[in-house]
Scaffold this motif. Sequence first.
Motif, PDB file in Angstrom:
ATOM      1  N   THR A   1      19.488  13.218  54.663  1.00 17.04           N
ATOM      2  CA  THR A   1      19.873  12.353  55.786  1.00 17.04           C
ATOM      3  C   THR A   1      19.100  12.769  57.028  1.00 17.04           C
ATOM      4  O   THR A   1      18.289  13.699  56.989  1.00 17.04           O
ATOM      5  CB  THR A   1      21.391  12.360  56.096  1.00 17.04           C
ATOM      6  OG1 THR A   1      21.756  13.576  56.780  1.00 17.04           O
ATOM      7  CG2 THR A   1      22.217  12.198  54.851  1.00 17.04           C
ATOM      8  N   TYR A   2      19.374  12.102  58.159  1.00 22.45           N
ATOM      9  CA  TYR A   2      18.780  12.561  59.414  1.00 22.45           C
ATOM     10  C   TYR A   2      19.855  13.093  60.364  1.00 22.45           C
ATOM     11  O   TYR A   2      19.828  12.867  61.561  1.00 22.45           O
ATOM     12  CB  TYR A   2      17.885  11.522  60.082  1.00 22.45           C
ATOM     13  CG  TYR A   2      18.348  10.078  60.149  1.00 22.45           C
ATOM     14  CD1 TYR A   2      19.609   9.726  60.610  1.00 22.45           C
ATOM     15  CD2 TYR A   2      17.473   9.046  59.813  1.00 22.45           C
ATOM     16  CE1 TYR A   2      19.990   8.407  60.721  1.00 22.45           C
ATOM     17  CE2 TYR A   2      17.830   7.717  59.920  1.00 22.45           C
ATOM     18  CZ  TYR A   2      19.087   7.401  60.371  1.00 22.45           C
ATOM     19  OH  TYR A   2      19.464   6.080  60.477  1.00 22.45           O
ATOM     20  N   PHE A   3      20.793  13.848  59.759  1.00 22.62           N
ATOM     21  CA  PHE A   3      21.868  14.472  60.527  1.00 22.62           C
ATOM     22  C   PHE A   3      21.891  15.980  60.297  1.00 22.62           C
ATOM     23  O   PHE A   3      21.563  16.465  59.210  1.00 22.62           O
ATOM     24  CB  PHE A   3      23.222  13.878  60.124  1.00 22.62           C
ATOM     25  CG  PHE A   3      23.321  12.393  60.326  1.00 22.62           C
ATOM     26  CD1 PHE A   3      23.254  11.847  61.596  1.00 22.62           C
ATOM     27  CD2 PHE A   3      23.457  11.550  59.242  1.00 22.62           C
ATOM     28  CE1 PHE A   3      23.338  10.473  61.781  1.00 22.62           C
ATOM     29  CE2 PHE A   3      23.542  10.179  59.415  1.00 22.62           C
ATOM     30  CZ  PHE A   3      23.479   9.636  60.691  1.00 22.62           C
TER      31      PHE A   3
ATOM     32  N   LYS B   1      17.255   2.210  57.171  1.00 26.23           N
ATOM     33  CA  LYS B   1      17.061   3.657  57.226  1.00 26.23           C
ATOM     34  C   LYS B   1      15.619   4.021  56.876  1.00 26.23           C
ATOM     35  O   LYS B   1      15.002   4.871  57.509  1.00 26.23           O
ATOM     36  CB  LYS B   1      18.016   4.355  56.243  1.00 26.23           C
ATOM     37  CG  LYS B   1      19.487   4.023  56.442  1.00 26.23           C
ATOM     38  CD  LYS B   1      20.009   4.550  57.764  1.00 26.23           C
ATOM     39  CE  LYS B   1      21.520   4.435  57.855  1.00 26.23           C
ATOM     40  NZ  LYS B   1      22.041   3.058  57.845  1.00 26.23           N
TER      41      LYS B   1
ATOM     42  N   GLY C   1      23.673   6.967  64.354  1.00 32.05           N
ATOM     43  CA  GLY C   1      22.551   7.219  63.464  1.00 32.05           C
ATOM     44  C   GLY C   1      21.494   6.136  63.504  1.00 32.05           C
ATOM     45  O   GLY C   1      21.392   5.338  62.565  1.00 32.05           O
TER      46      GLY C   1
ATOM     47  N   TYR D   1      20.240   6.877  52.167  1.00 30.50           N
ATOM     48  CA  TYR D   1      19.272   7.880  52.637  1.00 30.50           C
ATOM     49  C   TYR D   1      18.416   8.409  51.481  1.00 30.50           C
ATOM     50  O   TYR D   1      17.935   9.538  51.525  1.00 30.50           O
ATOM     51  CB  TYR D   1      20.003   9.034  53.326  1.00 30.50           C
ATOM     52  CG  TYR D   1      20.759   8.613  54.564  1.00 30.50           C
ATOM     53  CD1 TYR D   1      20.102   8.416  55.781  1.00 30.50           C
ATOM     54  CD2 TYR D   1      22.133   8.380  54.520  1.00 30.50           C
ATOM     55  CE1 TYR D   1      20.794   8.006  56.912  1.00 30.50           C
ATOM     56  CE2 TYR D   1      22.829   7.970  55.658  1.00 30.50           C
ATOM     57  CZ  TYR D   1      22.151   7.789  56.844  1.00 30.50           C
ATOM     58  OH  TYR D   1      22.835   7.379  57.963  1.00 30.50           O
TER      59      TYR D   1
ATOM     60  N   ASN E   1      26.273  11.429  54.169  1.00 31.92           N
ATOM     61  CA  ASN E   1      26.621  11.311  55.582  1.00 31.92           C
ATOM     62  C   ASN E   1      28.128  11.500  55.698  1.00 31.92           C
ATOM     63  O   ASN E   1      28.885  10.732  55.090  1.00 31.92           O
ATOM     64  CB  ASN E   1      26.223   9.924  56.086  1.00 31.92           C
ATOM     65  CG  ASN E   1      26.674   9.645  57.505  1.00 31.92           C
ATOM     66  OD1 ASN E   1      26.907  10.552  58.295  1.00 31.92           O
ATOM     67  ND2 ASN E   1      26.799   8.369  57.841  1.00 31.92           N
TER      68      ASN E   1
ATOM     69  N   ARG F   1      28.318  16.483  64.386  1.00 34.83           N
ATOM     70  CA  ARG F   1      27.107  15.950  63.759  1.00 34.83           C
ATOM     71  C   ARG F   1      26.111  15.515  64.823  1.00 34.83           C
ATOM     72  O   ARG F   1      26.453  14.753  65.729  1.00 34.83           O
ATOM     73  CB  ARG F   1      27.477  14.749  62.882  1.00 34.83           C
ATOM     74  CG  ARG F   1      26.378  14.251  61.982  1.00 34.83           C
ATOM     75  CD  ARG F   1      26.692  12.869  61.426  1.00 34.83           C
ATOM     76  NE  ARG F   1      26.479  11.828  62.429  1.00 34.83           N
ATOM     77  CZ  ARG F   1      26.624  10.524  62.213  1.00 34.83           C
ATOM     78  NH1 ARG F   1      27.011  10.102  61.012  1.00 34.83           N
ATOM     79  NH2 ARG F   1      26.401   9.643  63.171  1.00 34.83           N
TER      80      ARG F   1
ATOM     81  N   CYS G   1      22.266  13.704  65.369  1.00 38.33           N
ATOM     82  CA  CYS G   1      21.260  12.872  64.723  1.00 38.33           C
ATOM     83  C   CYS G   1      19.880  13.285  65.210  1.00 38.33           C
ATOM     84  O   CYS G   1      19.630  13.322  66.419  1.00 38.33           O
ATOM     85  CB  CYS G   1      21.503  11.395  65.044  1.00 38.33           C
ATOM     86  SG  CYS G   1      20.221  10.299  64.385  1.00 38.33           S
TER      87      CYS G   1
END
Length: 386
Positions: free
Chosen positions: A319-321, A236, A38, A205, A174, A366, A368
């Motif tokens: 989040t960025y997932f 982040k 991540g 996040y 996450n 997962r 990213c």
Amino acid sequence: MTQHNLIPDSKLPALGTTIFSQMSALAQQHNAINLSQGFPDFNGPDYLQQRLAYHVSQGANQYAPMTGALPLREAIAEKTAELYDYRPDVEREITVTAGATEALYAAITALVRPGDEVICFDPSYDSYAPAVELSGGVLKRIALQPPTFRVDWSAFGALLSEKTRLVILNTPHNPSATVWRREDYAALWQAIAGLPVYVLSDEVYEHICFDPAGHASVLAHPELRQRAIAVSSFGKTFHMTGWKVGYCIAPAAISAEVRKVHQYLTFSVNTPAQLAIADMLRHQPEHYRELPAFYQARRDQLIAALQHSRFRILPCEGTYFLLVDYSAISDLDDVSFCQWLTKEAGVAAIPLSVFCADPFPHKLIRLCFAKQQATLDAAAERLCQL
């Protein structure tokens, strides 16, 4: 004279190299596109970099105060007041740490005694369990079920005991990319109000939340924040994970105990980076205000690019997932599938089971999306060929 090779008994015998390091190494070995770890593949704001250079040139290169540089603590207090209608005390309630992971470790070490029980929600970030174990605590896990990963509050209540000392939560979460809502905090408070239980809220996040209502922080709940530690991360927020600057906010009495641990872990954090971040928060607050839209565009780009693939895409609220179900593609377990995906398809991802203590039978991985648009398009093209 006989020489003995001393090999210490491991305090964490079950731990080895993390899956994140393994997958990144495998990606490099096979020249794969790395959507596993991540971190962004683009740089942070120009202004932030310029302010770092400025403070270095002006001689801000010696130890910062143990609690954090005053301009940064003041900027954190202002941001917190703007977002959560609560202004923490600059001197007694804000502590700057060497990344969020240090804050989490210091908080757990400060609060957990041998035999204490700690509740967390699986899938869970991999730093929680070792910190609890090293403190002599016992981790009790509640499994969150896909696709919604919502908390079963009756199961939570049943897990509480006279030994429960701490609850660890993470929102935006996450790896599931779900978020807590205000009613979740209300349910948590109802469950623990009469018990001597602390709350550790991992909110790294906080600025990457796509819920129209915005991020729900423990700091916005007047009762819970009196016994909570909220943790966040500038890495982040500003795309600078390598700077390792985070912070925690907690009532004065709790902060005092966290600081006792912090001062013997790192004592203080990179001085010019702290001052540069303070300038960024003060002079370009639009960066964190616009971050949800920035990452939502990347989320939507990846989702659109995967529409014609055989992956089933799960909801992504923060989040960025992004989680995807690969059951239409393979019968492999998720660890084996991620290894195969890296070697054969040239895309590295993270299996969900590594975030869980109990067997995780779901075929989820997962991805990213904190990546450049070209990176996401190239990865999606390969994934759509499966």
